[in-house]
Design a protein around this motif. Structure first.
Motif, PDB file in Angstrom:
ATOM      1  N   PRO A  69       0.830  -1.209   0.000  1.00  0.00           N
ATOM      2  CA  PRO A  69       0.000   0.000   0.000  1.00  0.00           C
ATOM      3  C   PRO A  69       0.867   1.263   0.000  1.00  0.00           C
ATOM      4  O   PRO A  69       1.979   1.264   0.519  1.00  0.00           O
ATOM      5  CB  PRO A  69      -0.792  -0.112   1.303  1.00  0.00           C
ATOM      6  CG  PRO A  69       0.064  -0.962   2.170  1.00  0.00           C
ATOM      7  CD  PRO A  69       0.784  -1.923   1.255  1.00  0.00           C
ATOM      8  N   MET A  70       0.355   2.329  -0.594  1.00  0.00           N
ATOM      9  CA  MET A  70       1.041   3.613  -0.618  1.00  0.00           C
ATOM     10  C   MET A  70       0.938   4.239   0.770  1.00  0.00           C
ATOM     11  O   MET A  70      -0.138   4.234   1.364  1.00  0.00           O
ATOM     12  CB  MET A  70       0.404   4.532  -1.653  1.00  0.00           C
ATOM     13  CG  MET A  70       0.959   5.911  -1.659  1.00  0.00           C
ATOM     14  SD  MET A  70       2.483   5.999  -2.565  1.00  0.00           S
ATOM     15  CE  MET A  70       1.978   6.889  -3.982  1.00  0.00           C
ATOM     16  N   ILE A  71       2.032   4.732   1.275  1.00  0.00           N
ATOM     17  CA  ILE A  71       2.045   5.378   2.585  1.00  0.00           C
ATOM     18  C   ILE A  71       2.454   6.824   2.391  1.00  0.00           C
ATOM     19  O   ILE A  71       3.471   7.117   1.770  1.00  0.00           O
ATOM     20  CB  ILE A  71       3.013   4.681   3.552  1.00  0.00           C
ATOM     21  CG1 ILE A  71       2.547   3.255   3.790  1.00  0.00           C
ATOM     22  CG2 ILE A  71       3.114   5.445   4.860  1.00  0.00           C
ATOM     23  CD1 ILE A  71       3.506   2.420   4.590  1.00  0.00           C
ATOM     24  N   LEU A  72       1.659   7.738   2.922  1.00  0.00           N
ATOM     25  CA  LEU A  72       1.938   9.159   2.825  1.00  0.00           C
ATOM     26  C   LEU A  72       2.077   9.704   4.239  1.00  0.00           C
ATOM     27  O   LEU A  72       1.154   9.599   5.045  1.00  0.00           O
ATOM     28  CB  LEU A  72       0.816   9.882   2.084  1.00  0.00           C
ATOM     29  CG  LEU A  72       0.940  11.388   1.984  1.00  0.00           C
ATOM     30  CD1 LEU A  72       2.145  11.765   1.129  1.00  0.00           C
ATOM     31  CD2 LEU A  72      -0.316  11.982   1.409  1.00  0.00           C
ATOM     32  N   THR A  73       3.230  10.266   4.548  1.00  0.00           N
ATOM     33  CA  THR A  73       3.468  10.838   5.859  1.00  0.00           C
ATOM     34  C   THR A  73       3.239  12.342   5.782  1.00  0.00           C
ATOM     35  O   THR A  73       3.812  13.015   4.929  1.00  0.00           O
ATOM     36  CB  THR A  73       4.909  10.573   6.323  1.00  0.00           C
ATOM     37  OG1 THR A  73       5.138   9.167   6.321  1.00  0.00           O
ATOM     38  CG2 THR A  73       5.152  11.119   7.706  1.00  0.00           C
ATOM     39  N   VAL A  74       2.400  12.851   6.664  1.00  0.00           N
ATOM     40  CA  VAL A  74       2.122  14.280   6.728  1.00  0.00           C
ATOM     41  C   VAL A  74       2.345  14.740   8.159  1.00  0.00           C
ATOM     42  O   VAL A  74       1.881  14.109   9.108  1.00  0.00           O
ATOM     43  CB  VAL A  74       0.667  14.597   6.304  1.00  0.00           C
ATOM     44  CG1 VAL A  74       0.374  16.079   6.437  1.00  0.00           C
ATOM     45  CG2 VAL A  74       0.411  14.122   4.890  1.00  0.00           C
ATOM     46  N   VAL A  75       3.077  15.841   8.327  1.00  0.00           N
ATOM     47  CA  VAL A  75       3.328  16.407   9.642  1.00  0.00           C
ATOM     48  C   VAL A  75       2.570  17.718   9.742  1.00  0.00           C
ATOM     49  O   VAL A  75       2.723  18.606   8.903  1.00  0.00           O
ATOM     50  CB  VAL A  75       4.840  16.652   9.863  1.00  0.00           C
ATOM     51  CG1 VAL A  75       5.079  17.364  11.185  1.00  0.00           C
ATOM     52  CG2 VAL A  75       5.595  15.343   9.811  1.00  0.00           C
ATOM     53  N   LEU A  76       1.724  17.839  10.760  1.00  0.00           N
ATOM     54  CA  LEU A  76       1.013  19.085  11.033  1.00  0.00           C
ATOM     55  C   LEU A  76       1.725  19.765  12.193  1.00  0.00           C
ATOM     56  O   LEU A  76       1.788  19.227  13.294  1.00  0.00           O
ATOM     57  CB  LEU A  76      -0.447  18.823  11.397  1.00  0.00           C
ATOM     58  CG  LEU A  76      -1.296  18.124  10.341  1.00  0.00           C
ATOM     59  CD1 LEU A  76      -2.676  17.833  10.892  1.00  0.00           C
ATOM     60  CD2 LEU A  76      -1.380  18.948   9.082  1.00  0.00           C
ATOM     61  N   TYR A  77       2.243  20.960  11.952  1.00  0.00           N
ATOM     62  CA  TYR A  77       2.992  21.687  12.977  1.00  0.00           C
ATOM     63  C   TYR A  77       2.180  22.883  13.438  1.00  0.00           C
ATOM     64  O   TYR A  77       1.739  23.694  12.621  1.00  0.00           O
ATOM     65  CB  TYR A  77       4.346  22.129  12.423  1.00  0.00           C
ATOM     66  CG  TYR A  77       5.157  22.938  13.407  1.00  0.00           C
ATOM     67  CD1 TYR A  77       5.687  22.338  14.537  1.00  0.00           C
ATOM     68  CD2 TYR A  77       5.377  24.289  13.199  1.00  0.00           C
ATOM     69  CE1 TYR A  77       6.421  23.072  15.442  1.00  0.00           C
ATOM     70  CE2 TYR A  77       6.120  25.021  14.101  1.00  0.00           C
ATOM     71  CZ  TYR A  77       6.637  24.413  15.225  1.00  0.00           C
ATOM     72  OH  TYR A  77       7.363  25.143  16.126  1.00  0.00           O
ATOM     73  N   VAL A  78       1.991  23.009  14.747  1.00  0.00           N
ATOM     74  CA  VAL A  78       1.185  24.095  15.298  1.00  0.00           C
ATOM     75  C   VAL A  78       1.971  24.945  16.295  1.00  0.00           C
ATOM     76  O   VAL A  78       1.385  25.700  17.052  1.00  0.00           O
ATOM     77  CB  VAL A  78      -0.101  23.555  15.968  1.00  0.00           C
ATOM     78  CG1 VAL A  78      -1.018  22.918  14.950  1.00  0.00           C
ATOM     79  CG2 VAL A  78       0.239  22.572  17.071  1.00  0.00           C
ATOM     80  N   GLY A  79       3.276  24.834  16.293  1.00  0.00           N
ATOM     81  CA  GLY A  79       4.106  25.603  17.219  1.00  0.00           C
ATOM     82  C   GLY A  79       4.061  27.091  16.932  1.00  0.00           C
ATOM     83  O   GLY A  79       3.580  27.534  15.890  1.00  0.00           O
ATOM     84  N   GLU A  80       4.590  27.871  17.862  1.00  0.00           N
ATOM     85  CA  GLU A  80       4.553  29.325  17.720  1.00  0.00           C
ATOM     86  C   GLU A  80       5.616  29.857  16.770  1.00  0.00           C
ATOM     87  O   GLU A  80       5.423  30.871  16.123  1.00  0.00           O
ATOM     88  CB  GLU A  80       4.715  29.978  19.087  1.00  0.00           C
ATOM     89  CG  GLU A  80       3.534  29.700  20.006  1.00  0.00           C
ATOM     90  CD  GLU A  80       3.698  30.344  21.359  1.00  0.00           C
ATOM     91  OE1 GLU A  80       4.599  31.180  21.528  1.00  0.00           O
ATOM     92  OE2 GLU A  80       2.913  29.999  22.255  1.00  0.00           O
ATOM     93  N   SER A  81       6.754  29.204  16.704  1.00  0.00           N
ATOM     94  CA  SER A  81       7.826  29.662  15.820  1.00  0.00           C
ATOM     95  C   SER A  81       7.879  28.798  14.559  1.00  0.00           C
ATOM     96  O   SER A  81       7.294  27.724  14.502  1.00  0.00           O
ATOM     97  CB  SER A  81       9.170  29.595  16.542  1.00  0.00           C
ATOM     98  OG  SER A  81       9.453  28.264  16.901  1.00  0.00           O
ATOM     99  N   LYS A  82       8.590  29.309  13.550  1.00  0.00           N
ATOM    100  CA  LYS A  82       8.734  28.562  12.300  1.00  0.00           C
ATOM    101  C   LYS A  82       9.547  27.296  12.564  1.00  0.00           C
ATOM    102  O   LYS A  82      10.561  27.336  13.257  1.00  0.00           O
ATOM    103  CB  LYS A  82       9.423  29.438  11.261  1.00  0.00           C
ATOM    104  CG  LYS A  82       9.542  28.781   9.904  1.00  0.00           C
ATOM    105  CD  LYS A  82       9.953  29.785   8.864  1.00  0.00           C
ATOM    106  CE  LYS A  82      10.197  29.165   7.530  1.00  0.00           C
ATOM    107  NZ  LYS A  82       9.086  28.489   6.932  1.00  0.00           N
ATOM    108  N   LEU A  83       9.114  26.188  12.031  1.00  0.00           N
ATOM    109  CA  LEU A  83       9.791  24.902  12.218  1.00  0.00           C
ATOM    110  C   LEU A  83      11.018  24.843  11.322  1.00  0.00           C
ATOM    111  O   LEU A  83      10.927  25.060  10.121  1.00  0.00           O
ATOM    112  CB  LEU A  83       8.837  23.751  11.893  1.00  0.00           C
ATOM    113  CG  LEU A  83       9.356  22.351  12.172  1.00  0.00           C
ATOM    114  CD1 LEU A  83       9.614  22.169  13.662  1.00  0.00           C
ATOM    115  CD2 LEU A  83       8.362  21.316  11.695  1.00  0.00           C
ATOM    116  N   ASN A  84      12.159  24.568  11.907  1.00  0.00           N
ATOM    117  CA  ASN A  84      13.418  24.525  11.170  1.00  0.00           C
ATOM    118  C   ASN A  84      13.951  23.092  11.218  1.00  0.00           C
ATOM    119  O   ASN A  84      14.740  22.752  12.098  1.00  0.00           O
ATOM    120  CB  ASN A  84      14.415  25.513  11.772  1.00  0.00           C
ATOM    121  CG  ASN A  84      15.682  25.609  10.956  1.00  0.00           C
ATOM    122  OD1 ASN A  84      15.713  25.203   9.807  1.00  0.00           O
ATOM    123  ND2 ASN A  84      16.713  26.138  11.554  1.00  0.00           N
TER     124      ASN A  84
END
Length: 53
Positions: free
Chosen positions: A6-21
């Motif tokens: 099966p195809m696997i798609l990983t998605v990350v939802l980021y809700v932090g206050e600063s930009k994710l680096n």
């Protein structure tokens, strides 16, 4: 032999206050030893930053 993986798609939802680096590609992590790059598929992180417009 006739079963497909099966195809696997990983998605990350980021809700932090600063930009994710973070690294967004496997090649940016520098964990692959030189000369072995051709043996790995490039992995791209699907990142959705919910704190930006």
């Amino acid at each position: 032999m006739h079963t497909r993986l099966p195809m696997i798609l990983t998605v990350v939802l980021y809700v932090g206050e600063s930009k994710l680096n973070v690294a967004k590609r496997l090649s940016e992590l520098e964990i692959i030893h030189p000369g072995f790059e051709g043996m790995f598929n490039e992995f791209k992180l699907n990142l959705i930053e919910l704190n930006t417009n």
